[in-house]
Scaffold this active site. Structure first.
Site, PDB file in Angstrom:
ATOM      1  CG  ASP A 110       3.808  17.531 -32.234  1.00  0.00           C
ATOM      2  OD1 ASP A 110       3.234  17.959 -31.817  1.00  0.00           O
ATOM      3  OD2 ASP A 110       4.032  17.578 -33.529  1.00  0.00           O
ATOM      4  CD  GLU A 162      12.586  14.219 -33.185  1.00  0.00           C
ATOM      5  OE1 GLU A 162      12.004  14.663 -32.454  1.00  0.00           O
ATOM      6  OE2 GLU A 162      12.890  14.821 -34.402  1.00  0.00           O
ATOM      7  CE1 TYR A 189       9.408  18.961 -39.606  1.00  0.00           C
ATOM      8  CE2 TYR A 189      10.973  18.248 -37.810  1.00  0.00           C
ATOM      9  CZ  TYR A 189       9.802  18.118 -38.687  1.00  0.00           C
ATOM     10  OH  TYR A 189       8.936  16.726 -38.748  1.00  0.00           O
ATOM     11  CD  GLU A 241       9.528  13.550 -37.904  1.00  0.00           C
ATOM     12  OE1 GLU A 241       9.661  14.666 -37.546  1.00  0.00           O
ATOM     13  OE2 GLU A 241       9.471  12.601 -37.342  1.00  0.00           O
TER      14      GLU A 241
HETATM   15  C1  GCB Z   1       9.545  15.714 -34.972  1.00  0.00           C
HETATM   16  C2  GCB Z   1       8.858  14.712 -34.681  1.00  0.00           C
HETATM   17  C3  GCB Z   1       7.385  14.536 -35.025  1.00  0.00           C
HETATM   18  C4  GCB Z   1       6.745  15.968 -34.845  1.00  0.00           C
HETATM   19  C5  GCB Z   1       7.526  16.858 -35.631  1.00  0.00           C
HETATM   20  C6  GCB Z   1       7.042  18.311 -35.780  1.00  0.00           C
HETATM   21  O1  GCB Z   1      10.661  15.873 -35.101  1.00  0.00           O
HETATM   22  O2  GCB Z   1       9.486  13.317 -34.794  1.00  0.00           O
HETATM   23  O3  GCB Z   1       6.632  13.627 -34.002  1.00  0.00           O
HETATM   24  O4  GCB Z   1       5.467  16.055 -35.104  1.00  0.00           O
HETATM   25  O5  GCB Z   1       8.878  17.044 -35.228  1.00  0.00           O
HETATM   26  O6  GCB Z   1       6.276  18.714 -36.395  1.00  0.00           O
HETATM   27  O7  GCB Z   1       7.521  19.202 -34.985  1.00  0.00           O
END
Ligand code: GCB
Length: 617
Positions: free
Chosen positions: A182, A435, A488, A524
């Protein structure tokens, strides 16, 4: 296996560095088969003679420099060229001259005066070649570099070129570059290109490890000395080594050496330790190690200065200990990313980012998802910002990326990373990937090989990778010293339901600890936020939503901190560019700062939190 050394080029009384940053001539090979540059041997004569060139800044990504969409989205070979003079004083046969690229993305071939001198595969890490006998010392030299950004299933990160055919809908030969990470696949010469000298008998590698007891610090040094191939074998005892450790005021606090003493041990009474910011009134204390090598036979001397921080790292029970005190990550996932220059090294951005890290009360970051520039790592060492050093193992999403060829390359890259960063006190852990498909059975032997190699090359630091799976379906987390997980909540699922976050988060973090009994870091978490968008009650993409998301995470972090939770690293420090798609509005907007490094509301909230979390002094 350990790689031959490659010390960062530095001036000293016996060495000279010439930085070739500036405008280079540039041309993208837009020919249909993307091979016109090789067919017409663009390396054999000045680039302007083969067609239209444009000026291209080095260092910088080339993608955002012009208004040409074909260049921004280009896939294939681009060509760079620079004419350089070297001083006549470099001509003497006891001087060695090296041509070095600090980083180019991705595959690179380099010619000097029309002769191929080196190839390198992979971005974010340096490569170099001895050009002593290939340089002209009495006229200008033409350096040509062809760089190809194409990602394949065996590059790191991997990608795939997809040809799309479909009747009248696509032109013949239509293809796109697919990748599953990403961030925008910026390309070009991202870091400086240098010519530098060493004496013909030179220090080729230095490895430093440090430890301390109550009143003594110990610096162990392993030095490697090499010589130009044109020089005869040096007789035993010809080389005399000297090691001197200077404190900040320039006093020698310890020294040793002697004929053929390639392993030095320095003992320092009442040493100043290298502490992370916030853990000591004088954080990040660095000594300067002067290493001198002398060849009696050739009457040559080489000198290299290496900053040294005395500190220890270890994982014990539910803690990561730095100098035997528990460390808590108040950190960030970051990117090398900015307007116009893309991933190009920029001193102003580096200084601004470190100023912001301190303003935000942070003490750490992860080099998500690739090694950052030496200049950034130098700042981390100097400022006491702790670094999780990650290799470009990102987007490994398919078993197709876990074959022998991929593994061999991944191992090479890990070895290159450790060789580059092994002496940095700020680096407290290696991350071999972000990941990957760590739920697949094929990932087990693949990662076992990488973890083993990493521990073999550097037995002094813990090793990890960052998982996106769950405690019950991840097969690789068992190999980690500390668990790093990404999640997330109320973003990629349960849209808008921030009230669920605390419950789901606590459940998942406990699952990790219960399954493996190791300390856990939230590597994250976050929410995309369009700066200036306000909605109350909060809804996705608004500044209110990002604030509300954070407020749900914090109490759980605080609660589990008393048990096994050792750090929070929000995604992301700043907004950054990505490939185009329906989930990204002009890039990833999970920054708590905009891409221009201005705070969103969440930055003020996080700042208050980070400033209030104090670590044991
Ligand atoms: C993740 C990735 C990261 C992305 C992020 C996202 O898990 O490790 O590279 O930018 O999510 O914002 O989706």
């Amino acid at each position: 296996a350990a790689l031959p050394g490659m010390l960062f080029p530095k001036d000293s009384e016996r060495r000279e560095v010439k930085d070739l940053s500036g405008m280079w001539d540039f041309r993208a090979d837009m020919s249909d088969n993307r091979n016109g540059g090789f067919e017409n041997m663009w390396f054999a004569k000045p680039l302007w003679q083969s067609g239209n060139i444009i000026p291209m800044p080095v260092p910088s990504s080339y993608n955002d420099i012009t208004e040409d969409r074909k260049l921004r989205d280009f896939i294939g070979w681009v060509w760079y060229e620079k004419d350089v003079y070297v001083p006549r004083s470099w001509e003497i046969n006891t001087t060695r001259v090296v041509l070095r690229f600090e980083s180019t993305n991705y595959n690179t071939i380099v010619w000097l005066n029309g002769k191929e001198v080196m190839q390198h595969s992979g971005g974010h890490l340096p490569f170099e070649v001895d050009v002593t006998t290939l340089l002209s010392y009495d006229k200008s030299n033409r350096i040509t570099a062809a760089i190809n950004n194409t990602l394949t299933p065996t590059t790191l990160p991997p990608g795939e070129i997809q040809y799309i055919t479909g009747g009248d809908w696509y032109p013949p030969g239509f293809f796109v570059q697919k990748y599953t990470f990403d961030f925008f696949n910026y390309a070009g010469i991202h870091r400086p290109v240098k010519l530098y000298t060493t004496p013909a008998v030179y220090l080729s590698d230095i490895t430093v490890t440090t430890s301390f007891t109550d009143s003594f610090g110990e610096v162990k040094i392993l030095a490697t000395v090499s010589s130009l191939s044109t020089i005869a074998m040096l007789p035993k005892g010809d080389i005399t080594m000297q090691y001197e450790l200077f404190d900040k005021s320039g006093f020698v606090v310890a020294s040793s050496g002697g004929p053929d003493v390639f392993e030095g041990v320095l003992s320092i009474k009442n040493p100043m330790l290298w502490w992370p910011i916030g853990m000591n009134d004088k954080p990040a204390y660095m000594y300067s190690l002067k290493v001198i090598t002398r060849s009696t036979m050739f009457n040559l001397e080489d000198v290299y200065y290496l900053p040294v921080g005395i500190r220890t790292v270890k994982v014990e029970g539910t803690s990561l200990l730095i100098n035997n005190k528990p460390f808590y990550f108040k950190g960030f996932g970051k990117h090398e990313d900015a307007d116009i220059r893309g991933k190009g090294l920029d001193y102003a951005i580096i200084a601004k980012d470190f100023s912001l890290l301190k303003w935000l009360g942070a003490n750490s970051f992860r080099t998500s998802h690739y090694p950052y520039a030496d200049e950034i790592m130098d700042m981390a060492d100097k400022e006491g910002i702790v670094v999780i050093d990650e290799c470009p193992g990102v987007g490994i999403r398919s078993y197709k990326n876990l074959g022998t060829e991929s593994l061999e390359h991944h191992r090479d890259v890990m070895a290159e990373l450790i060789r580059r960063d092994k002496n940095r006190p700020a680096v407290v852990m290696w991350s071999v990937a972000n990941e990957p498909c760590s739920d697949k059975p094929q990932s087990v032997p693949y990662f076992k090989s990488l973890f083993d190699l990493t521990r073999q090359l550097d037995p002094t630091r813990p090793v990890t990778f960052v998982t996106m799976f769950k405690a019950w379906n991840d097969k690789v987390v068992q190999m980690c010293d500390v668990i790093f997980c990404n999640r997330y909540y109320a973003w990629y699922h349960d849209f808008g339901q921030t009230q669920l976050i605390s419950k789901q988060l606590e459940r998942e973090l406990r699952d990790w600890f219960n399954a493996y009994g190791k300390p856990v870091v939230q590597a994250e978490y976050g929410a995309d936020t369009v700066a200036g968008m306000h909605v109350e009650p909060a809804s996705m993409f608004s500044e209110e939503y990002q604030v509300e998301t954070l407020l749900q995470y914090f109490p759980v972090f605080d609660k589990l901190k008393k048990e096994f939770f050792i750090g929070e690293m929000i995604w992301n420090f700043a907004d950054f560019m990505t490939q185009q798609g329906t989930t990204r509005v002009g890039g990833n907007k999970k920054g708590i700062l905009t891409r221009q490094r201005q705070p969103k509301a969440a930055a003020h909230l996080l700042r208050q939190r980070y400033l209030n979390i104090t670590l044991e002094q």
